[in-house]
Design a protein around this motif. Structure first.
Motif, PDB file in Angstrom:
ATOM      1  N   VAL A  86      91.483  54.491  91.044  1.00 27.16           N
ATOM      2  CA  VAL A  86      91.570  53.260  91.837  1.00 27.16           C
ATOM      3  C   VAL A  86      92.557  53.431  92.991  1.00 27.16           C
ATOM      4  O   VAL A  86      92.295  53.001  94.125  1.00 27.16           O
ATOM      5  CB  VAL A  86      91.987  52.070  90.943  1.00 27.16           C
ATOM      6  CG1 VAL A  86      92.262  50.830  91.793  1.00 27.16           C
ATOM      7  CG2 VAL A  86      90.904  51.768  89.913  1.00 27.16           C
ATOM      8  N   VAL A  87      93.705  54.070  92.711  1.00 28.99           N
ATOM      9  CA  VAL A  87      94.719  54.281  93.752  1.00 28.99           C
ATOM     10  C   VAL A  87      94.173  55.167  94.878  1.00 28.99           C
ATOM     11  O   VAL A  87      94.312  54.838  96.068  1.00 28.99           O
ATOM     12  CB  VAL A  87      95.986  54.920  93.151  1.00 28.99           C
ATOM     13  CG1 VAL A  87      96.928  55.382  94.262  1.00 28.99           C
ATOM     14  CG2 VAL A  87      96.705  53.930  92.252  1.00 28.99           C
ATOM     15  N   ILE A  88      93.549  56.284  94.506  1.00 35.13           N
ATOM     16  CA  ILE A  88      92.995  57.181  95.522  1.00 35.13           C
ATOM     17  C   ILE A  88      91.929  56.458  96.353  1.00 35.13           C
ATOM     18  O   ILE A  88      91.874  56.581  97.581  1.00 35.13           O
ATOM     19  CB  ILE A  88      92.410  58.442  94.864  1.00 35.13           C
ATOM     20  CG1 ILE A  88      93.513  59.243  94.169  1.00 35.13           C
ATOM     21  CG2 ILE A  88      91.712  59.317  95.904  1.00 35.13           C
ATOM     22  CD1 ILE A  88      93.000  60.430  93.379  1.00 35.13           C
ATOM     23  N   VAL A  91      93.658  54.031  98.811  1.00 38.82           N
ATOM     24  CA  VAL A  91      94.268  54.742  99.937  1.00 38.82           C
ATOM     25  C   VAL A  91      93.195  55.183 100.927  1.00 38.82           C
ATOM     26  O   VAL A  91      93.351  55.071 102.151  1.00 38.82           O
ATOM     27  CB  VAL A  91      95.059  55.974  99.428  1.00 38.82           C
ATOM     28  CG1 VAL A  91      95.521  56.829 100.607  1.00 38.82           C
ATOM     29  CG2 VAL A  91      96.256  55.528  98.595  1.00 38.82           C
ATOM     30  N   TRP A  92      92.110  55.683 100.391  1.00 33.34           N
ATOM     31  CA  TRP A  92      90.994  56.119 101.233  1.00 33.34           C
ATOM     32  C   TRP A  92      90.415  54.932 102.011  1.00 33.34           C
ATOM     33  O   TRP A  92      90.083  55.038 103.191  1.00 33.34           O
ATOM     34  CB  TRP A  92      89.929  56.738 100.339  1.00 33.34           C
ATOM     35  CG  TRP A  92      89.170  57.872 100.962  1.00 33.34           C
ATOM     36  CD1 TRP A  92      89.142  58.229 102.284  1.00 33.34           C
ATOM     37  CD2 TRP A  92      88.313  58.791 100.277  1.00 33.34           C
ATOM     38  NE1 TRP A  92      88.324  59.315 102.466  1.00 33.34           N
ATOM     39  CE2 TRP A  92      87.798  59.690 101.256  1.00 33.34           C
ATOM     40  CE3 TRP A  92      87.914  58.955  98.951  1.00 33.34           C
ATOM     41  CZ2 TRP A  92      86.908  60.711 100.941  1.00 33.34           C
ATOM     42  CZ3 TRP A  92      87.041  59.980  98.633  1.00 33.34           C
ATOM     43  CH2 TRP A  92      86.544  60.851  99.614  1.00 33.34           C
ATOM     44  N   TRP A 148      79.437  58.766 104.706  1.00 33.43           N
ATOM     45  CA  TRP A 148      79.635  59.481 103.443  1.00 33.43           C
ATOM     46  C   TRP A 148      81.029  59.239 102.877  1.00 33.43           C
ATOM     47  O   TRP A 148      81.232  59.290 101.660  1.00 33.43           O
ATOM     48  CB  TRP A 148      79.382  60.981 103.624  1.00 33.43           C
ATOM     49  CG  TRP A 148      80.422  61.715 104.433  1.00 33.43           C
ATOM     50  CD1 TRP A 148      80.360  62.003 105.762  1.00 33.43           C
ATOM     51  CD2 TRP A 148      81.666  62.244 103.974  1.00 33.43           C
ATOM     52  NE1 TRP A 148      81.485  62.681 106.173  1.00 33.43           N
ATOM     53  CE2 TRP A 148      82.316  62.853 105.084  1.00 33.43           C
ATOM     54  CE3 TRP A 148      82.302  62.273 102.735  1.00 33.43           C
ATOM     55  CZ2 TRP A 148      83.549  63.465 104.987  1.00 33.43           C
ATOM     56  CZ3 TRP A 148      83.547  62.888 102.640  1.00 33.43           C
ATOM     57  CH2 TRP A 148      84.156  63.481 103.747  1.00 33.43           C
ATOM     58  N   VAL A 149      81.989  58.967 103.758  1.00 34.48           N
ATOM     59  CA  VAL A 149      83.348  58.666 103.295  1.00 34.48           C
ATOM     60  C   VAL A 149      83.360  57.345 102.535  1.00 34.48           C
ATOM     61  O   VAL A 149      83.989  57.220 101.475  1.00 34.48           O
ATOM     62  CB  VAL A 149      84.323  58.607 104.490  1.00 34.48           C
ATOM     63  CG1 VAL A 149      85.698  58.127 104.029  1.00 34.48           C
ATOM     64  CG2 VAL A 149      84.432  59.973 105.157  1.00 34.48           C
ATOM     65  N   ILE A 150      82.657  56.347 103.059  1.00 31.83           N
ATOM     66  CA  ILE A 150      82.574  55.058 102.371  1.00 31.83           C
ATOM     67  C   ILE A 150      81.887  55.214 101.020  1.00 31.83           C
ATOM     68  O   ILE A 150      82.323  54.650 100.003  1.00 31.83           O
ATOM     69  CB  ILE A 150      81.816  54.041 103.248  1.00 31.83           C
ATOM     70  CG1 ILE A 150      82.606  53.769 104.533  1.00 31.83           C
ATOM     71  CG2 ILE A 150      81.560  52.744 102.487  1.00 31.83           C
ATOM     72  CD1 ILE A 150      81.922  52.807 105.486  1.00 31.83           C
ATOM     73  N   LEU A 171      95.992  46.234  99.313  1.00 32.48           N
ATOM     74  CA  LEU A 171      95.331  46.706  98.100  1.00 32.48           C
ATOM     75  C   LEU A 171      95.946  48.014  97.611  1.00 32.48           C
ATOM     76  O   LEU A 171      96.048  48.249  96.395  1.00 32.48           O
ATOM     77  CB  LEU A 171      93.836  46.911  98.356  1.00 32.48           C
ATOM     78  CG  LEU A 171      93.020  45.688  98.776  1.00 32.48           C
ATOM     79  CD1 LEU A 171      91.530  46.041  98.862  1.00 32.48           C
ATOM     80  CD2 LEU A 171      93.233  44.523  97.830  1.00 32.48           C
ATOM     81  N   VAL A 172      96.361  48.871  98.532  1.00 38.83           N
ATOM     82  CA  VAL A 172      96.998  50.133  98.151  1.00 38.83           C
ATOM     83  C   VAL A 172      98.289  49.862  97.387  1.00 38.83           C
ATOM     84  O   VAL A 172      98.545  50.466  96.334  1.00 38.83           O
ATOM     85  CB  VAL A 172      97.299  50.990  99.404  1.00 38.83           C
ATOM     86  CG1 VAL A 172      98.093  52.235  99.006  1.00 38.83           C
ATOM     87  CG2 VAL A 172      96.010  51.401 100.094  1.00 38.83           C
TER      88      VAL A 172
END
Length: 512
Positions: free
Chosen positions: A337-339, A342-343, A354-356, A468-469
């Motif tokens: 969830v954290v990663i 951050v993304w 593709w990142v989404i 959220l991060v």
């Protein structure tokens, strides 16, 4: 019919009811931009979520206690009927006021269906079976997530957003019929005390707090006497609620459960990470449709990877919990969830699709792992006669986290957008922002106006994603305080104690 076959049918009904509630979340998320565009302004978006979440939060612990006193079956049926009625009315809503009221009715029904579903499973399965079945039930959120966003996008683009609510009706009636036909429980008369004082003070106090959070700085200045009165009144009423719960014979929120470390940690993380979840579900569609200018169907597709990840995480989580323990499983989930958060905060209007897809899948995997663990832990740490209350308490704090989260995020989003508008000295109205959220009406905007509006919305959403991060990182830290003890052994001990207590208790459940 054999008990085993009946238990399977009851489980199917519970899976169906979970699907009913789960698809509501994913379908509505993709349709929210169009609903807001048709019925009201962007500044009202929080109320569509908050009305539903507030009544769910209030009714969840109340129905959880009622399920311990009056039996799971009756409460499940009442909740399902209310949910279906609320869904039908939402589909018929003609203005924002009606939508908010009907969403509140829908939330009351959800407040009964969700905790009682998990409680029934806790009653009819032992610990080892429960971990697998709870994982299966949790995975339904993933399955619904696959269907919901696509169905929601299809209805909005091809039919009307009204239909996203109507699809709940057949699922609700089928699940009610199956529970009525195959689930039997014997509930002996007993002394029943309902915490009406707690329910009233919490409802009014939270409503005043939400009104202040959502309206402050937007509809009214923070210094307004109405906002100040709401803030002061909410503090007084919520403090009164706390002391009422300490003295109540049958409190809707059994505070003594927080003395159990497993329960306390699970509820604390569940509260925080639920805010992250509602933030992603609510604002990713806004990003896709408002910032990127795509259709509702594309918005639905953006949520699909998270649903797939949730499905995998829920299935794996139930099994990993037994093998590796709660702390390891939950930590792995929260790390994902954290990663993902951050993304998410690094997105821009030029970010490749593709990142989404990748970050949504990773976030879903983390949610599936962690939520499955927390649900099992809060059930396996208590006796049968408070299992319904414990399950409801966990659902309560998760819903409360979403409620406060969406209110705070909505206020912060609107403040960020207005700040960006003032900095640029742009002449932007609410109507312009409303048009941006609808693919068709956005075409009416000039290229320069559209670029400016998208820039303002992008800045506002990016600020929300940064929040959220922070919440996700805090959740991960708290997860590390989960006890190291063998949760499988604890679950077996609880089941053994529950078996002894149930044979002497005033209420028992069984399958025909």
């Amino acid at each position: 019919m054999s008990p085993g076959r009946s238990r399977q049918l009851v489980t199917m009904a519970l899976l169906l009811s979970t699907f009913l509630a789960a698809i509501e979340v994913t379908v509505v998320s993709t349709a929210i931009p169009q609903i807001v565009s048709d019925l009201g302004g962007l500044h009202l978006i929080s109320w569509i979520y908050a009305a539903y979440l507030l009544t769910t939060a209030v009714s969840t612990p109340l129905f959880g206690k009622l399920s311990d006193l009056y039996g799971r079956k009756n409460i499940f049926i009442i909740g399902s009927v209310l949910f279906v009625i609320g869904s039908m009315l939402c589909g018929l809503a003609e203005n924002m006021t009606q939508m908010v009221i009907y969403r509140a009715i829908q939330g009351i029904g959800a407040g009964a269906v969700l905790p009682v579903t998990f409680t029934i499973i806790g009653d009819i399965y032992n610990y080892e079976e429960r971990a697998k079945v709870q994982g299966l039930v949790s995975s339904i959120w993933g399955i619904a997530g696959l269907v919901g966003p696509l169905a929601g996008g299809f209805f909005v683009d091809s039919l009307s957003w009204h239909w996203i609510f109507f699809i709940n009706i057949p699922f609700g009636f089928i699940s009610v019929w199956m529970i009525m036909a195959f689930f039997k429980e014997k509930v002996e008369p007993q002394r029943k005390k309902i915490d009406y004082a707690g329910a009233i003070t919490f409802t009014i106090g939270m409503t005043m707090l939400l009104f202040a959070l959502i309206t402050g700085g937007q509809g009214l200045p923070w210094s307004s006497p109405y906002i100040v009165l709401c803030l002061v009144g909410s503090v007084i009423l919520l403090v009164a609620f706390y002391f009422i719960e300490l003295k109540a014979e049958e409190p809707i929120v059994p505070l003594e459960l927080f003395r159990i470390r497993d329960v306390a940690v699970s509820n604390a993380v569940g509260f925080l990470v639920s805010g992250v979840l509602i933030g992603i579900n609510s604002y990713m569609p806004l990003w896709i449709q408002g910032v990127l200018g795509m259709k509702a169907t594309d918005s639905g597709m953006s949520l699909t990877p998270m649903s797939i990840g949730w499905l995998i995480g829920a299935i794996v989580g139930g099994r990993l919990l037994i093998k590796s323990g709660a702390r390891i499983t939950a930590t792995l989930g929260m790390t994902g969830v954290v990663i993902g958060a951050v993304w998410l905060a690094s997105l821009s209007a030029t970010t490749p699709i593709w990142v989404i897809i990748a970050l949504m899948f990773l976030s879903g995997l983390g949610f599936g792992l962690s939520f499955t663990v927390f649900t099992i832990i809060v059930q396996s740490s208590v006796a049968w006669n408070v299992r319904g209350a414990s399950t409801a308490l966990h659902t309560f704090v998760r819903t409360l986290g979403q409620t406060l989260g969406i209110a705070a995020f909505g206020t912060y989003l609107n403040a960020s957008i207005m700040s960006a508008v003032k900095e640029q000295g742009a002449a932007v109205t609410d109507e312009d922002l409303n048009k941006l959220l609808s693919h068709e009406s956005a075409q009416q905007l000039s290229p320069d106006m559209m670029a400016s509006l998208r820039s303002f919305l992008e800045q506002g959403l990016s600020n929300v994603f940064l929040i959220l991060v922070v919440i996700a990182v805090i959740s991960l830290i708290i997860t590390l305080f989960m006890p190291k003890r063998n949760v499988q052994t604890a679950g077996r001990q609880a089941d053994a104690a529950n078996t002894s207590e149930t044979s002497e208790s005033t209420s028992s459940s069984n399958i025909i």
